[in-house]
Every structure is written in C-alpha cells, then in structure tokens.
Design a protein around this motif. Structure first.
Motif, PDB file in Angstrom:
ATOM      1  N   ASP A   8       2.755   1.341 -30.335  1.00 47.68           N
ATOM      2  CA  ASP A   8       3.575   0.445 -29.511  1.00 47.68           C
ATOM      3  C   ASP A   8       3.661   0.923 -28.058  1.00 47.68           C
ATOM      4  OD1 ASP A   8       5.839   0.090 -32.274  1.00 47.68           O
ATOM      5  OD2 ASP A   8       4.306  -1.339 -31.600  1.00 47.68           O
ATOM      6  N   LEU A  27       9.672   1.923 -34.044  1.00 44.43           N
ATOM      7  CA  LEU A  27       8.554   2.055 -33.112  1.00 44.43           C
ATOM      8  C   LEU A  27       7.522   3.044 -33.635  1.00 44.43           C
ATOM      9  CD1 LEU A  27      10.646   1.946 -29.863  1.00 44.43           C
ATOM     10  CD2 LEU A  27       8.700   0.456 -30.324  1.00 44.43           C
ATOM     11  N   VAL A  64       3.333 -10.075 -27.201  1.00 45.59           N
ATOM     12  CA  VAL A  64       4.285  -9.401 -28.082  1.00 45.59           C
ATOM     13  C   VAL A  64       5.266 -10.399 -28.690  1.00 45.59           C
ATOM     14  CG1 VAL A  64       6.118  -7.676 -28.200  1.00 45.59           C
ATOM     15  CG2 VAL A  64       4.094  -7.256 -26.780  1.00 45.59           C
ATOM     16  N   MET A 122      13.327  -3.541 -30.036  1.00 49.49           N
ATOM     17  CA  MET A 122      12.157  -2.947 -30.687  1.00 49.49           C
ATOM     18  C   MET A 122      12.632  -1.863 -31.639  1.00 49.49           C
ATOM     19  SD  MET A 122       9.565  -2.731 -27.423  1.00 49.49           S
ATOM     20  CE  MET A 122      10.456  -1.400 -26.634  1.00 49.49           C
ATOM     21  N   VAL A 143       3.892  -6.790 -34.337  1.00 48.22           N
ATOM     22  CA  VAL A 143       5.303  -6.442 -34.146  1.00 48.22           C
ATOM     23  C   VAL A 143       6.234  -7.254 -35.044  1.00 48.22           C
ATOM     24  CG1 VAL A 143       4.806  -5.844 -31.754  1.00 48.22           C
ATOM     25  CG2 VAL A 143       5.797  -8.092 -32.281  1.00 48.22           C
TER      26      VAL A 143
END
Length: 127
Positions: free
Chosen positions: A91, A87, A48, A84, A64
């Motif tokens: 995810d 989303l 990630v 984050m 991402v």
C-alpha cells in the motif's frame, strides 16, 4: 480557482491504520465526484477509491476492497476521507485525491476524467 489538499499521510507499521483527508477549496457550491489514486515508484497510477457527486455510490480498487473505506463529510464532497486499515507494504505510495464536477461515474476509475488534483501525500508502510 479550485485547490485540493491531501492530509494525513505518514509512516505506519504493517497491519496499522491511517486516515487520509482530501480538502477541496475555492469553488465549492457544486458537488464534486472525488477519487483517490496512488502511485508507487516505478508503477503506474492506480485507482484506489471514489465517491459519486451525489455521495450515494462508492467504488474501490480490487487491491483495497474490504480494507479501505471512503466517506464524505458533506453533500458537496469538499472533505472526503480515506480510512485505510490493515495496511500492507504494497500500500506504500504517494496518494492523490482528484475531483471533477462530472455527475457520471462511468469512468470514475480513470484518472484522465478528473479536472483537479492535489499535490499528493506519502504513505509508507514498514514491515
């Protein structure tokens, strides 16, 4: 003994935000290279994001990029956040942080190059 703990997982609606924290305890007098990985059911573990041990280089997985941000609160990278945003259901996964004392970033995306792992935290994204 080095221990990692992930904090901040939970349930969020699509389009929402979460912030995960990775906290490293134990041996903390040297800087760590820290990575975030995730694994969804039936899928392989995916890189990630990661931060180099000197904190100067940040890395993101393609899926991402532009939505997630990694940051560190100190020069040893013993508390590392993963912000984050926006989303999406894709995810959703168990998110793991990992650490190594390696100064190299050549294989930062390879989970096999990390020595220490946290137990993981679940992120669920509802559509």
């Amino acid at each position: 003994q080095v221990q990692l703990a992930e904090l901040g997982g939970g349930v969020v609606q699509a389009g929402g935000s979460l912030r995960l924290s990775c906290v490293i305890s134990g041996r903390t007098f040297e800087p760590y290279r820290v990575g975030w990985f995730r694994q969804a059911p039936g899928k392989e573990r995916e890189f990630v994001s990661g931060v180099s041990s000197d904190g100067r280089r940040l890395f993101y997985g393609d899926s991402v990029k532009g939505r997630f941000t990694i940051s560190s609160t100190n020069t040893k990278n013993t508390v590392v956040y993963l912000q984050m945003n926006r989303l999406i259901p894709e995810d959703a996964a168990v998110y793991y942080c990992a650490a190594t004392l390696s100064r190299s970033v050549a294989n930062i995306r390879d989970g096999a190059t990390y020595d220490y792992w946290g137990p993981g935290t679940q992120v669920t994204v509802s559509s």
